[in-house]
Design an enzyme around this catalytic site. Structure first.
Site, short mmCIF file in Angstrom:
data_model
loop_
_atom_site.label_atom_id
_atom_site.label_comp_id
_atom_site.label_asym_id
_atom_site.label_seq_id
_atom_site.Cartn_x
_atom_site.Cartn_y
_atom_site.Cartn_z
N HIS A 16 0.75 -1.11 0.19
CA HIS A 16 0.06 -0.04 -0.05
C HIS A 16 0.90 1.33 0.09
CE1 HIS A 16 0.42 -0.18 4.58
NE2 HIS A 16 0.41 1.26 4.36
N ASP A 27 0.02 -7.71 1.41
CA ASP A 27 0.43 -6.17 1.68
C ASP A 27 2.09 -6.17 1.56
OD1 ASP A 27 0.05 -3.49 1.74
OD2 ASP A 27 -0.15 -3.44 3.93
N SER A 74 4.92 2.47 7.94
CA SER A 74 4.87 1.28 7.21
C SER A 74 5.64 0.76 6.41
CB SER A 74 3.24 1.60 6.56
OG SER A 74 2.33 1.63 7.08
#
Length: 302
Positions: free
Chosen positions: A149, A179, A254
Site C-alpha cells: 500500500h 500487503d 509502514s
C-alpha cells in the site's frame, strides 16, 4: 507755630550755674534706671567680646541632598570605570574549561542504542507522488522490502538511504493480499542488508524496536514490547495473523522493520489501531518475517 525744617531731636537743657552736672548712661526708652548715690564711683566693666559665629548646620534641603547624592554617584561611577578600564587593558580573561568525558565511540554502545545503530543503515525512506512510507534492504543486489500500500499506484518511486543519498527505485513486484512489495535500486554502494530473524521465536513481553519515517521523520526509533504473537487482524483485504506491539507506530512507519533486541528483523510494520482522532494509541501490527521473507524471495525470483 512750628515751621517745617529739620526734625526735632532730643531737647537738651543747660543746668543753671552752680548745679552739679552728672553723666547718665544711655538706656533704651522705657528702661528703668537705678539712681546712683552722689560721689559713688562706678566699677569698670570690660567690654563684652562678640561670641564666635556658631557653625552652620548642614544643608538638609532637598536640593542639597540631591547635590550630595549626585556627587556620591559620580565618585562611584568614576571608580568603577577606572577598574573596568584597568581590566580591559589587561586583556580578556581565559575561559575556564569545564570537565567533560571524551566522546564515546560507536563500538562502546550497548543495549537498545547498539541495536538501533546496527539496524539504521539498512532502513530507507520511500516517497511517491501519492505519499510515502519506509522499507529496508534485504540483500546486496539492491532489493528493498516494504508494504504494497506504500507504493501502490505510484509511477515514480524514490528512496532515501540512511546517509542521505536519494535514489530512484522501480517496483519489482507486489503481493496485495499480504500487503508486501519489493523495490530495486541500481546504486549498490553504501547499501547495508538487514539481518532477518525468526518471528516464531518471539514471546509476549520481548523487547522490540520499530524503525522508520513516521510523518516524514526519517530514522525514527521507537521501543516497546511484543503484546501478542498471532493477533488476527485485517491486512490487504483479508484476515491475517500479525505480531502485535505497543511500540509507537504512526503513518510513515509502514514497511519499516520491527526488530528484536539483537537487531534481527522479526516483522514488517504495516498497520495501527487508531482511535477516532487518528494517530498512535499504543497498538501496532507487523507482518511476521517468517511469512514475509518467502514472499519477498518469490517476487525477486520472478
Amino acid at each position: 507755630m512750628r515751621g517745617l525744617g529739620r526734625p526735632r531731636g532730643p531737647e537738651f537743657h543747660t543746668p543753671p550755674l552752680g548745679v552739679r552736672q552728672e553723666t547718665v548712661p544711655f538706656h533704651a526708652p522705657g528702661a528703668r534706671v537705678a539712681a546712683e548715690p552722689a560721689g559713688a564711683h562706678r566699677a569698670y566693666v570690660p567690654p563684652r567680646e562678640n561670641p564666635p559665629n556658631p557653625p552652620k548646620p548642614p544643608n538638609t534641603s532637598p536640593r542639597g541632598r540631591l547635590l550630595v547624592a549626585a556627587a556620591l554617584v559620580a565618585a562611584v561611577t568614576g571608580t568603577v570605570a577606572g577598574v573596568a578600564g584597568a581590566r580591559l587593558s589587561e586583556g580578556p580573561s581565559p575561559v575556564a574549561a569545564l570537565p567533560q568525558v571524551p566522546p564515546a565511540s560507536s563500538a562502546s554502545l550497548t543495549g537498545l542504542s547498539a541495536t538501533a545503530a546496527r539496524v539504521l543503515p539498512s532502513v530507507v525512506s520511500i516517497e511517491t507522488r501519492g505519499g510515502g512510507g519506509s522499507g529496508f534492504v534485504v540483500d546486496d543486489r539492491g532489493h528493498i522490502l516494504t508494504n504494497a500500500h506504500v507504493v501502490m499506484g505510484g509511477s515514480q518511486v524514490s528512496v532515501t538511504l540512511n546517509d542521505g543519498s536519494r535514489l530512484t527505485a522501480r517496483v519489482v513486484g507486489m503481493d496485495t493480499d499480504e500487503d508486501l512489495a519489493v523495490l530495486e535500486v541500481d546504486y549498490l554502494m553504501n547499501l547495508t542488508p538487514a539481518t532477518l530473524g525468526r518471528s516464531a521465536d518471539l514471546s509476549v513481553g520481548d523487547q522490540v524496536l520499530a524503525i522508520g519515517s513516521p510523518l516524514g521523520l526519517s530514522g525514527t526509533v521507537t521501543a516497546g514490547i511484543v503484546s501478542a504473537t498471532d493477533r488476527e487482524v485485517r491486512l490487504g483485504g483479508s484476515q491475517r495473523t500479525a505480531v502485535q506491539t505497543d511500540a509507537s507506530i504512526n503513518p510513515g512507519n509502514s514497511g519499516g522493520p520491527l526488530v528484536n533486541a539483537r537487531g534481527e528483523v522479526v516483522g514488517v510494520n504495516t498497520a495501527i489501531a487508531a482511535g477516532r482522532g487518528g494517530g498512535n494509541i499504543g497498538i501496532g501490527f507487523a507482518i511476521p518475517i517468517d511469512r514475509a521473507a518467502p514472499i519477498a524471495e518469490r517476487i525477486i525470483r520472478n
